[in-house]
Structures are given as structure tokens and as C-alpha cells.
Design a protein around this motif. Structure first.
Motif, PDB file in Angstrom:
ATOM      1  N   LEU A 178       0.838  -1.196   0.000  1.00  0.00           N
ATOM      2  CA  LEU A 178       0.000   0.000   0.000  1.00  0.00           C
ATOM      3  C   LEU A 178       0.875   1.249   0.000  1.00  0.00           C
ATOM      4  CD1 LEU A 178      -2.623  -1.128   2.678  1.00  0.00           C
ATOM      5  CD2 LEU A 178      -2.920  -1.103   0.196  1.00  0.00           C
ATOM      6  N   GLU A 179       0.275   2.379  -0.373  1.00  0.00           N
ATOM      7  CA  GLU A 179       1.006   3.628  -0.444  1.00  0.00           C
ATOM      8  C   GLU A 179       0.502   4.588   0.634  1.00  0.00           C
ATOM      9  OE1 GLU A 179       3.507   4.357  -2.442  1.00  0.00           O
ATOM     10  OE2 GLU A 179       3.437   2.431  -3.494  1.00  0.00           O
ATOM     11  N   PRO A 180       1.400   5.364   1.255  1.00  0.00           N
ATOM     12  CA  PRO A 180       0.925   6.434   2.126  1.00  0.00           C
ATOM     13  C   PRO A 180       0.318   7.557   1.287  1.00  0.00           C
ATOM     14  CG  PRO A 180       3.324   6.457   1.976  1.00  0.00           C
ATOM     15  CD  PRO A 180       2.866   5.247   1.237  1.00  0.00           C
ATOM     16  N   GLY A 181      -0.875   7.986   1.665  1.00  0.00           N
ATOM     17  CA  GLY A 181      -1.535   9.062   0.930  1.00  0.00           C
ATOM     18  C   GLY A 181      -1.210  10.412   1.545  1.00  0.00           C
ATOM     19  N   ARG A 182      -2.255  11.165   1.845  1.00  0.00           N
ATOM     20  CA  ARG A 182      -2.040  12.459   2.521  1.00  0.00           C
ATOM     21  C   ARG A 182      -1.540  12.211   3.934  1.00  0.00           C
ATOM     22  NH1 ARG A 182      -6.940  15.399   3.363  1.00  0.00           N
ATOM     23  NH2 ARG A 182      -7.947  13.362   3.418  1.00  0.00           N
ATOM     24  N   ILE A 183      -0.585  12.996   4.362  1.00  0.00           N
ATOM     25  CA  ILE A 183      -0.076  12.919   5.740  1.00  0.00           C
ATOM     26  C   ILE A 183      -0.173  14.321   6.321  1.00  0.00           C
ATOM     27  CG2 ILE A 183       1.903  12.370   7.195  1.00  0.00           C
ATOM     28  CD1 ILE A 183       2.848  10.434   5.052  1.00  0.00           C
ATOM     29  N   GLU A 184      -1.100  14.491   7.269  1.00  0.00           N
ATOM     30  CA  GLU A 184      -1.389  15.822   7.798  1.00  0.00           C
ATOM     31  C   GLU A 184      -1.454  15.792   9.317  1.00  0.00           C
ATOM     32  OE1 GLU A 184      -5.071  16.967   6.053  1.00  0.00           O
ATOM     33  OE2 GLU A 184      -4.263  17.118   4.013  1.00  0.00           O
ATOM     34  N   PRO A 185      -1.210  16.938   9.956  1.00  0.00           N
ATOM     35  CA  PRO A 185      -1.378  17.010  11.416  1.00  0.00           C
ATOM     36  C   PRO A 185      -2.853  16.902  11.789  1.00  0.00           C
ATOM     37  CG  PRO A 185      -0.863  19.174  10.502  1.00  0.00           C
ATOM     38  CD  PRO A 185      -0.693  18.193   9.395  1.00  0.00           C
ATOM     39  N   ASP A 186      -3.129  16.209  12.882  1.00  0.00           N
ATOM     40  CA  ASP A 186      -4.504  16.028  13.337  1.00  0.00           C
ATOM     41  C   ASP A 186      -4.982  17.312  14.020  1.00  0.00           C
ATOM     42  OD1 ASP A 186      -6.941  15.087  14.320  1.00  0.00           O
ATOM     43  OD2 ASP A 186      -6.130  13.093  14.700  1.00  0.00           O
ATOM     44  N   SER A 187      -6.228  17.668  13.761  1.00  0.00           N
ATOM     45  CA  SER A 187      -6.787  18.870  14.388  1.00  0.00           C
ATOM     46  C   SER A 187      -7.051  18.660  15.870  1.00  0.00           C
ATOM     47  CB  SER A 187      -8.091  19.272  13.684  1.00  0.00           C
ATOM     48  OG  SER A 187      -9.035  18.211  13.745  1.00  0.00           O
ATOM     49  N   ALA A 222      -3.806   4.013  -1.727  1.00  0.00           N
ATOM     50  CA  ALA A 222      -3.222   4.878  -0.696  1.00  0.00           C
ATOM     51  C   ALA A 222      -4.067   4.894   0.574  1.00  0.00           C
ATOM     52  CB  ALA A 222      -3.059   6.288  -1.227  1.00  0.00           C
ATOM     53  N   VAL A 223      -3.385   5.078   1.703  1.00  0.00           N
ATOM     54  CA  VAL A 223      -4.034   5.245   3.004  1.00  0.00           C
ATOM     55  C   VAL A 223      -3.628   6.620   3.544  1.00  0.00           C
ATOM     56  CG1 VAL A 223      -4.227   4.385   5.364  1.00  0.00           C
ATOM     57  CG2 VAL A 223      -4.007   2.766   3.463  1.00  0.00           C
ATOM     58  N   ASP A 224      -4.612   7.459   3.821  1.00  0.00           N
ATOM     59  CA  ASP A 224      -4.341   8.795   4.366  1.00  0.00           C
ATOM     60  C   ASP A 224      -4.067   8.696   5.862  1.00  0.00           C
ATOM     61  OD1 ASP A 224      -4.747   9.938   1.874  1.00  0.00           O
ATOM     62  OD2 ASP A 224      -6.895  10.266   2.233  1.00  0.00           O
ATOM     63  N   LEU A 225      -3.137   9.516   6.346  1.00  0.00           N
ATOM     64  CA  LEU A 225      -2.710   9.459   7.739  1.00  0.00           C
ATOM     65  C   LEU A 225      -2.757  10.849   8.377  1.00  0.00           C
ATOM     66  CD1 LEU A 225       0.453   7.208   7.258  1.00  0.00           C
ATOM     67  CD2 LEU A 225      -1.809   6.450   7.999  1.00  0.00           C
ATOM     68  N   TRP A 226      -3.122  10.860   9.656  1.00  0.00           N
ATOM     69  CA  TRP A 226      -3.050  12.087  10.459  1.00  0.00           C
ATOM     70  C   TRP A 226      -2.179  11.781  11.679  1.00  0.00           C
ATOM     71  CZ3 TRP A 226      -7.089  10.657   7.543  1.00  0.00           C
ATOM     72  CH2 TRP A 226      -7.698  11.616   6.730  1.00  0.00           C
ATOM     73  N   TYR A 227      -1.372  12.744  12.087  1.00  0.00           N
ATOM     74  CA  TYR A 227      -0.447  12.517  13.190  1.00  0.00           C
ATOM     75  C   TYR A 227      -0.579  13.610  14.254  1.00  0.00           C
ATOM     76  CZ  TYR A 227       2.388  16.115  10.914  1.00  0.00           C
ATOM     77  OH  TYR A 227       2.820  17.282  10.337  1.00  0.00           O
ATOM     78  N   SER A 228      -0.101  13.261  15.444  1.00  0.00           N
ATOM     79  CA  SER A 228      -0.181  14.176  16.577  1.00  0.00           C
ATOM     80  C   SER A 228       0.942  15.203  16.536  1.00  0.00           C
ATOM     81  CB  SER A 228      -0.097  13.377  17.888  1.00  0.00           C
ATOM     82  OG  SER A 228       0.088  14.251  18.987  1.00  0.00           O
ATOM     83  N   THR A 229       0.605  16.404  16.962  1.00  0.00           N
ATOM     84  CA  THR A 229       1.623  17.447  17.135  1.00  0.00           C
ATOM     85  C   THR A 229       1.882  17.696  18.621  1.00  0.00           C
ATOM     86  OG1 THR A 229      -0.105  19.143  16.975  1.00  0.00           O
ATOM     87  CG2 THR A 229       1.074  18.565  14.948  1.00  0.00           C
ATOM     88  N   GLY A 230       1.365  16.811  19.486  1.00  0.00           N
ATOM     89  CA  GLY A 230       1.539  16.968  20.925  1.00  0.00           C
ATOM     90  C   GLY A 230       0.309  17.591  21.565  1.00  0.00           C
ATOM     91  N   LEU A 231       0.360  17.786  22.855  1.00  0.00           N
ATOM     92  CA  LEU A 231      -0.756  18.397  23.583  1.00  0.00           C
ATOM     93  C   LEU A 231      -1.005  19.812  23.084  1.00  0.00           C
ATOM     94  CD1 LEU A 231      -0.057  17.236  27.244  1.00  0.00           C
ATOM     95  CD2 LEU A 231      -1.959  16.513  25.787  1.00  0.00           C
ATOM     96  N   GLY A 232      -2.270  20.198  23.106  1.00  0.00           N
ATOM     97  CA  GLY A 232      -2.611  21.544  22.669  1.00  0.00           C
ATOM     98  C   GLY A 232      -2.265  22.584  23.725  1.00  0.00           C
ATOM     99  N   THR A 233      -2.292  23.817  23.346  1.00  0.00           N
ATOM    100  CA  THR A 233      -1.996  24.924  24.271  1.00  0.00           C
ATOM    101  C   THR A 233      -3.261  25.434  24.949  1.00  0.00           C
ATOM    102  OG1 THR A 233      -2.174  26.477  22.422  1.00  0.00           O
ATOM    103  CG2 THR A 233       0.025  25.639  22.951  1.00  0.00           C
ATOM    104  N   ASP A 234      -4.422  25.044  24.398  1.00  0.00           N
ATOM    105  CA  ASP A 234      -5.687  25.507  24.979  1.00  0.00           C
ATOM    106  C   ASP A 234      -6.067  24.641  26.176  1.00  0.00           C
ATOM    107  OD1 ASP A 234      -5.778  27.324  22.915  1.00  0.00           O
ATOM    108  OD2 ASP A 234      -7.081  26.071  21.656  1.00  0.00           O
ATOM    109  N   THR A 235      -6.863  25.224  27.050  1.00  0.00           N
ATOM    110  CA  THR A 235      -7.437  24.497  28.177  1.00  0.00           C
ATOM    111  C   THR A 235      -8.899  24.224  27.873  1.00  0.00           C
ATOM    112  OG1 THR A 235      -5.931  25.549  29.754  1.00  0.00           O
ATOM    113  CG2 THR A 235      -7.923  24.574  30.649  1.00  0.00           C
TER     114      THR A 235
END
Length: 282
Positions: free
Chosen positions: A149-158, A183-196
């Protein structure tokens, strides 16, 4: 005595034959006829049949479509034999991947050229579960490649997550079937958010709805199932029993303020009578 007379008679017959001019004339005629036939076959018939000294160059048709390759080969006064090769998802179907004899070989006109094409049915593979186990983007790409399989879109998760650069979402979902090369689209973590954000009340809710309520607040969930070790449940499809379970208790009290992306543990049960009524304001 009888044998001696027979041998003497045979000797006399042979001597008379060798002295006979008609014998030598016939023998010479047969010899000349045999030589003439030999030269006729060797110099005329065989060269015409084998086309001795005549050769054509096999064209280079690899990476071409079979129909185009076939035409190029036939234009050189050669014949074509199609061979079906194993399917390769990185090559277009009906593309020539090999030829025999090789390109630029000198062969006799009419020679058969074997063309191997990328054919066969595209195999199906199950989409792997790349979520909820701390899989990095790089590892996810490697897993997809190993399955064809192919990696498709790779974007940060909202929706934030505590573990940066790990897969949090994918499309198609785990367990779906895809043709190799898709292709399989992937979303990844950017870490904890800054908002409470404020933790909602999800006690008494079915697990699926509880997950949805937490994600709406940009919070993650960890499902604690007494039947097995706890696991991060960011992939609803990976837990086929989730729809039949309810939240009995939650790890953070409702209205607690936490960072966006924080994981909330959900303690579950499959007995709906053991859970309080859900918050009616949700």
C-alpha cells in the motif's frame, strides 16, 4: 571344391563388371547426379529456407504497452508470444516487463519473441491498524509499504494528542480491504494543545458516544476494559465490542480543566444496569 568354384565364379563376374564400360558410365552418371543434388540443396534450397546470413535486430520494447510492443516486434518481421507475469502494483497493467530474446539481439526473421506483461488480478490486502499503539509516521509508512500500500495524505490532526509524531487517525479504517497500490491517508499528533478545555460528563454513555463527546472537546480516550489490559482506543473500529459497552466511571471528573489532547480513562462495563443514567444536558 564346391566353395572354391563359387569363389572363382564370383571373382570372374566382378572382373568382368569392372571391365564393362557401361558400368562405369552409369556409376559416373549417378555420382554426378548426387553431386548436383548436394550443391542444389546446399547453395539454393537451404539458404532460401534458413535465410542464412539474414538477421534482424530485436527491438527494445520493455516498459511499453503490450499492444505497442507487439506492433514494434511484428514490424521487424518477428512473431510475438504473450506471457502473463505476476502483478506488480508499481507498474501499469499490460506493460511489458521482460522480453526474450533481449533487446538488440540479432535473430532470424520469423523468430518468436516472448513478451512478459504485468498481468493478473490486483490482490486485496487488509488495511493495518496504525492508530492507538504509538506508531510513528515513519513506521506507519514502512508498514504500508510492506503490504503493497502507499501512504496518501499525511497531515497534522486537528485534535491534539499527548504523543507527538504518532498516528492518531487513518482513512480507510483498520480492517478495510484495499487493492495493492492504493493509498491510506494518515493524520499525526503534534503533541498536547496549548488551549485548556473542560472535561464533559460521559458516565452512563455508550462507549462510542463517550468517545465522540470527548473528541468534540479535543480530548482523547483510553478505554479500560476489565476483560483485557487497558489500551488507548483512538480507533473505534479496532474494538468490535465497543458498541455494546457503557462508561461506568471516568478518570477525570466532569468540568475539570485540562490541556487539549489529554487522555481521559473510561472504565467500562457491558451491563447497562450497573451504570448511572447519563447527563441529560449533553
Amino acid at each position: 571344391m564346391r566353395l572354391a568354384r563359387r569363389l572363382k565364379a564370383a571373382f570372374n563376374w566382378l572382373r568382368a563388371l569392372l571391365r564393362n564400360s557401361y558400368f562405369w558410365g552409369g556409376f559416373g552418371g549417378l555420382l554426378l547426379l548426387a553431386l548436383a543434388m548436394y550443391f542444389l540443396v546446399d547453395a539454393v534450397i537451404m539458404p532460401s529456407y534458413t535465410r542464412h546470413g539474414v538477421a534482424v535486430q530485436v527491438p527494445d520494447v520493455e516498459s511499453r504497452s503490450f499492444e505497442k510492443a507487439k506492433q514494434l516486434v511484428q514490424d521487424r518481421d518477428l512473431t510475438v508470444q504473450r506471457e502473463a507475469g505476476p502483478y506488480n502494483p508499481s507498474v501499469a497493467r499490460e506493460t511489458v516487463v521482460d522480453q526474450n530474446p533481449p533487446a538488440n539481439s540479432g535473430v532470424k526473421p520469423g523468430r518468436r519473441v516472448y513478451l512478459t506483461v504485468n498481468a493478473g488480478e490486483v490482490p486485496m490486502v487488509n488495511v493495518p491498524d496504525l492508530m492507538g499503539r504509538g506508531i510513528s509516521v515513519r513506521e506507519a509508512k514502512n508498514q504500508l509499504s510492506s503490504l503493497g500500500l502507499e501512504p496518501g495524505r499525511i497531515e497534522p490532526d486537528s485534535v491534539p494528542s499527548p504523543y507527538p509524531n504518532t498516528i492518531t487517525r487513518q482513512d480507510p479504517e483498520p480492517g478495510d480491504s484495499l487493492k495493492k497500490g492504493k493509498a491510506v491517508d494518515l493524520w499525526y499528533s503534534t503533541g498536547l494543545g496549548t488551549d485548556t478545555v473542560q472535561v464533559p460528563s460521559v458516565v452512563g454513555q455508550p462507549v462510542e458516544k463517550a468517545r465522540s463527546l470527548l473528541l468534540r472537546q479535543k480530548l482523547r480516550s483510553v478505554i479500560v476494559d476489565p476483560r483485557r489490559p487497558e489500551s488507548t482506543a483512538t480507533s473505534p473500529q479496532s474494538d468490535t465490542s465497543a458498541a455494546r459497552r457503557f462508561v461506568q466511571r471516568q478518570g477525570r471528573a466532569p468540568e475539570t480543566e485540562v490541556q487539549a489532547g489529554t487522555e481521559i480513562r473510561l472504565f467500562t462495563t457491558d451491563n447497562s444496569t450497573q451504570v448511572p443514567a447519563p447527563d441529560s444536558t449533553i
